[in-house]
Design a protein around this motif. Structure first.
Motif, PDB file in Angstrom:
ATOM      1  N   ALA A  56      -8.914 -33.072   4.005  1.00  0.00           N
ATOM      2  CA  ALA A  56      -8.054 -33.464   2.890  1.00  0.00           C
ATOM      3  C   ALA A  56      -8.678 -34.606   2.119  1.00  0.00           C
ATOM      4  CB  ALA A  56      -6.674 -33.882   3.410  1.00  0.00           C
ATOM      5  N   GLY A  57      -9.342 -34.295   1.003  1.00  0.00           N
ATOM      6  CA  GLY A  57      -9.873 -35.347   0.153  1.00  0.00           C
ATOM      7  C   GLY A  57     -11.172 -35.920   0.669  1.00  0.00           C
ATOM      8  N   LYS A  58     -11.712 -36.859  -0.088  1.00  0.00           N
ATOM      9  CA  LYS A  58     -12.963 -37.497   0.287  1.00  0.00           C
ATOM     10  C   LYS A  58     -12.752 -38.403   1.477  1.00  0.00           C
ATOM     11  CE  LYS A  58     -15.365 -37.452  -4.171  1.00  0.00           C
ATOM     12  NZ  LYS A  58     -16.097 -38.263  -5.156  1.00  0.00           N
ATOM     13  N   ASP A  59     -13.828 -38.580   2.265  1.00  0.00           N
ATOM     14  CA  ASP A  59     -13.746 -39.455   3.432  1.00  0.00           C
ATOM     15  C   ASP A  59     -14.802 -40.535   3.405  1.00  0.00           C
ATOM     16  OD1 ASP A  59     -15.925 -37.837   3.826  1.00  0.00           O
ATOM     17  OD2 ASP A  59     -15.477 -37.345   5.897  1.00  0.00           O
ATOM     18  N   ASP A  60     -15.451 -40.748   2.250  1.00  0.00           N
ATOM     19  CA  ASP A  60     -16.540 -41.733   2.231  1.00  0.00           C
ATOM     20  C   ASP A  60     -16.032 -43.142   1.988  1.00  0.00           C
ATOM     21  OD1 ASP A  60     -16.400 -42.042  -0.739  1.00  0.00           O
ATOM     22  OD2 ASP A  60     -17.130 -39.989  -0.683  1.00  0.00           O
ATOM     23  N   GLY A  61     -14.958 -43.312   1.254  1.00  0.00           N
ATOM     24  CA  GLY A  61     -14.349 -44.615   1.085  1.00  0.00           C
ATOM     25  C   GLY A  61     -15.150 -45.608   0.284  1.00  0.00           C
ATOM     26  N   ALA A  62     -16.265 -45.212  -0.307  1.00  0.00           N
ATOM     27  CA  ALA A  62     -17.111 -46.159  -1.016  1.00  0.00           C
ATOM     28  C   ALA A  62     -16.902 -46.060  -2.515  1.00  0.00           C
ATOM     29  CB  ALA A  62     -18.580 -45.892  -0.685  1.00  0.00           C
ATOM     30  N   SER A  63     -17.003 -47.172  -3.184  1.00  0.00           N
ATOM     31  CA  SER A  63     -16.929 -47.170  -4.635  1.00  0.00           C
ATOM     32  C   SER A  63     -18.282 -46.769  -5.207  1.00  0.00           C
ATOM     33  CB  SER A  63     -16.542 -48.561  -5.141  1.00  0.00           C
ATOM     34  OG  SER A  63     -17.480 -49.511  -4.690  1.00  0.00           O
ATOM     35  N   ALA A  64     -18.259 -46.293  -6.443  1.00  0.00           N
ATOM     36  CA  ALA A  64     -19.502 -45.872  -7.069  1.00  0.00           C
ATOM     37  C   ALA A  64     -20.408 -47.075  -7.284  1.00  0.00           C
ATOM     38  CB  ALA A  64     -19.207 -45.189  -8.401  1.00  0.00           C
ATOM     39  N   GLY A  65     -21.685 -46.860  -7.188  1.00  0.00           N
ATOM     40  CA  GLY A  65     -22.649 -47.937  -7.380  1.00  0.00           C
ATOM     41  C   GLY A  65     -24.028 -47.380  -7.150  1.00  0.00           C
ATOM     42  N   PRO A  66     -25.049 -48.188  -7.398  1.00  0.00           N
ATOM     43  CA  PRO A  66     -26.422 -47.719  -7.191  1.00  0.00           C
ATOM     44  C   PRO A  66     -26.681 -47.398  -5.732  1.00  0.00           C
ATOM     45  CG  PRO A  66     -26.376 -50.097  -7.533  1.00  0.00           C
ATOM     46  CD  PRO A  66     -25.003 -49.603  -7.841  1.00  0.00           C
ATOM     47  N   VAL A  67     -27.434 -46.343  -5.488  1.00  0.00           N
ATOM     48  CA  VAL A  67     -27.784 -45.955  -4.124  1.00  0.00           C
ATOM     49  C   VAL A  67     -28.994 -46.772  -3.687  1.00  0.00           C
ATOM     50  CG1 VAL A  67     -28.581 -44.093  -2.636  1.00  0.00           C
ATOM     51  CG2 VAL A  67     -26.861 -43.637  -4.402  1.00  0.00           C
ATOM     52  N   GLY A 205     -22.018 -54.953   1.075  1.00  0.00           N
ATOM     53  CA  GLY A 205     -21.957 -53.498   1.130  1.00  0.00           C
ATOM     54  C   GLY A 205     -23.144 -52.875   0.406  1.00  0.00           C
ATOM     55  N   THR A 206     -24.323 -53.443   0.650  1.00  0.00           N
ATOM     56  CA  THR A 206     -25.520 -53.042  -0.083  1.00  0.00           C
ATOM     57  C   THR A 206     -25.771 -51.532  -0.041  1.00  0.00           C
ATOM     58  OG1 THR A 206     -26.567 -55.196   0.254  1.00  0.00           O
ATOM     59  CG2 THR A 206     -28.034 -53.326  -0.180  1.00  0.00           C
ATOM     60  N   HIS A 207     -25.505 -50.923   1.109  1.00  0.00           N
ATOM     61  CA  HIS A 207     -25.827 -49.503   1.275  1.00  0.00           C
ATOM     62  C   HIS A 207     -24.586 -48.600   1.208  1.00  0.00           C
ATOM     63  CE1 HIS A 207     -29.935 -50.585   2.180  1.00  0.00           C
ATOM     64  NE2 HIS A 207     -29.543 -51.377   3.155  1.00  0.00           N
ATOM     65  N   ASP A 208     -23.481 -49.109   0.691  1.00  0.00           N
ATOM     66  CA  ASP A 208     -22.252 -48.309   0.661  1.00  0.00           C
ATOM     67  C   ASP A 208     -22.429 -46.975  -0.062  1.00  0.00           C
ATOM     68  OD1 ASP A 208     -20.925 -50.244   2.064  1.00  0.00           O
ATOM     69  OD2 ASP A 208     -19.552 -50.818   0.454  1.00  0.00           O
ATOM     70  N   SER A 209     -23.083 -46.995  -1.211  1.00  0.00           N
ATOM     71  CA  SER A 209     -23.246 -45.753  -1.964  1.00  0.00           C
ATOM     72  C   SER A 209     -24.193 -44.798  -1.242  1.00  0.00           C
ATOM     73  CB  SER A 209     -23.759 -46.047  -3.382  1.00  0.00           C
ATOM     74  OG  SER A 209     -22.767 -46.698  -4.142  1.00  0.00           O
ATOM     75  N   TRP A 210     -25.159 -45.319  -0.522  1.00  0.00           N
ATOM     76  CA  TRP A 210     -26.035 -44.486   0.303  1.00  0.00           C
ATOM     77  C   TRP A 210     -25.222 -43.828   1.412  1.00  0.00           C
ATOM     78  CZ3 TRP A 210     -27.493 -44.895   5.511  1.00  0.00           C
ATOM     79  CH2 TRP A 210     -28.579 -44.096   5.913  1.00  0.00           C
ATOM     80  N   VAL A 211     -24.318 -44.589   2.035  1.00  0.00           N
ATOM     81  CA  VAL A 211     -23.443 -44.030   3.068  1.00  0.00           C
ATOM     82  C   VAL A 211     -22.570 -42.929   2.474  1.00  0.00           C
ATOM     83  CG1 VAL A 211     -21.619 -44.504   4.741  1.00  0.00           C
ATOM     84  CG2 VAL A 211     -23.427 -46.205   4.362  1.00  0.00           C
ATOM     85  N   ALA A 212     -22.019 -43.180   1.286  1.00  0.00           N
ATOM     86  CA  ALA A 212     -21.182 -42.182   0.626  1.00  0.00           C
ATOM     87  C   ALA A 212     -21.971 -40.908   0.346  1.00  0.00           C
ATOM     88  CB  ALA A 212     -20.606 -42.746  -0.671  1.00  0.00           C
ATOM     89  N   LYS A 213     -23.225 -41.066  -0.052  1.00  0.00           N
ATOM     90  CA  LYS A 213     -24.073 -39.901  -0.323  1.00  0.00           C
ATOM     91  C   LYS A 213     -24.338 -39.122   0.959  1.00  0.00           C
ATOM     92  CE  LYS A 213     -28.220 -38.613  -2.923  1.00  0.00           C
ATOM     93  NZ  LYS A 213     -29.332 -39.121  -3.764  1.00  0.00           N
ATOM     94  N   SER A 214     -24.528 -39.832   2.062  1.00  0.00           N
ATOM     95  CA  SER A 214     -24.729 -39.179   3.348  1.00  0.00           C
ATOM     96  C   SER A 214     -23.470 -38.439   3.779  1.00  0.00           C
ATOM     97  CB  SER A 214     -25.119 -40.214   4.411  1.00  0.00           C
ATOM     98  OG  SER A 214     -25.292 -39.609   5.675  1.00  0.00           O
ATOM     99  N   ALA A 215     -22.310 -39.066   3.580  1.00  0.00           N
ATOM    100  CA  ALA A 215     -21.044 -38.428   3.935  1.00  0.00           C
ATOM    101  C   ALA A 215     -20.840 -37.153   3.126  1.00  0.00           C
ATOM    102  CB  ALA A 215     -19.884 -39.397   3.712  1.00  0.00           C
ATOM    103  N   ALA A 216     -21.211 -37.190   1.858  1.00  0.00           N
ATOM    104  CA  ALA A 216     -21.103 -35.998   1.011  1.00  0.00           C
ATOM    105  C   ALA A 216     -22.053 -34.908   1.502  1.00  0.00           C
ATOM    106  CB  ALA A 216     -21.404 -36.352  -0.443  1.00  0.00           C
TER     107      ALA A 216
END
Length: 257
Positions: A56-67, A205-216
């Motif tokens: 149900a929905g996204k599970d990455d929890g990160a805001s958009a930002g540079p990877v 949260g330097t790598h948050d967007s990288w984590v989000a990309k991995s979750a995707a």
């Protein structure tokens, strides 16, 4: 609000509630397979899907930002953190979630074997990350812990911090890893890790967007849950009789081929 809209929202809530109940039931059944910490139980549980992926929905929890890619990350889109020698003839691909209790069970059962094989140059591990529990249980501990692990990779301390996170994993419903202070305190268990640079990386949260990309990438992979573990591309947990010793023999045989 129209009656039609109210009915639509009610139906969506009911579907979500039913899915969560289904996941809780499946998880209880899987945990019941672990008898006295038997490794066979771990494998049977993982073969059944480990922790189910959030539906149900996204599970990455990160805001958009540079990877921002962690130092030394490899593979497609640089989403894998490698452990071991690049020249190792066998590669173990692991998809995991730092809040996942089944991932902890796998790590506890196989940790010494994995260290032995990577330290001796027989095996390379490529760690990939999901944030399933953040989606299923709500929270951000999977995201925050993975960002911190990526920060540890920048510092050249990923394997040590990876082990510390699993050895200190909170209960599944306890989102303690969402607290950066807790993650920084755990870093003190790794010699030389807690530096100003590491603290800034965690807090920012330097790598948050990288984590989000991995979750995707995990959601798009077709894998059903964590842990997902593949040896040279072959699912390991299809063999419900696998043990650390048997796994070690498989790596040795694969390296001879």
């Amino acid at each position: 609000m129209s009656e039609k809209n109210r009915e639509g929202k009610r139906t969506a809530r009911e579907r979500l509630a039913a899915e969560r109940k289904k996941q809780r039931t499946a998880e209880k059944r899987r945990r019941g397979l672990i008898v006295g910490g038997a490794v066979a139980g771990v494998l049977a549980l993982a073969a059944a899907g480990g922790v189910l992926a959030a539906s149900a929905g996204k599970d990455d929890g990160a805001s958009a930002g540079p990877v921002v890619i962690p130092s030394g990350a490899q593979g497609k889109d640089a989403l894998a953190i490698p452990v071991g020698e690049d020249g190792a003839r066998s590669t173990l691909t692991v998809w995991e979630d730092f809040r996942c209790p089944v991932c902890k069970t796998f790590e506890d059962a196989y940790r010494s074997t994995l260290h032995e094989l990577t330290d001796s140059g027989q095996l390379k591990i490529e760690y990939h990350f999901a944030t399933i529990i953040d989606g299923n249980m709500r929270g951000s501990g999977s995201l925050r812990a993975t960002n911190a692990a990526a920060c540890a990779q920048d510092a050249g301390k990923f394997p040590e911090y990876h082990d510390v996170l699993y050895q200190n994993q909170p209960q599944e419903a306890d989102d303690r890893f969402a607290d950066n202070g807790r993650l920084l305190d755990l870093a003190e268990k790794v010699d030389g890790l807690r530096t100003d640079a590491f603290e800034k990386c965690v807090e920012d949260g330097t790598h948050d967007s990288w984590v989000a990309k991995s979750a995707a990438a995990f959601r798009e992979s077709g894998h059903q849950g964590t842990p997902t573990v593949l040896l040279n591309g072959k699912q390991l947990f299809e063999d419900g009789t696998l043990t650390p010793d048997k796994f070690k023999r498989m790596v040795v045989e694969a390296n001879k081929a």
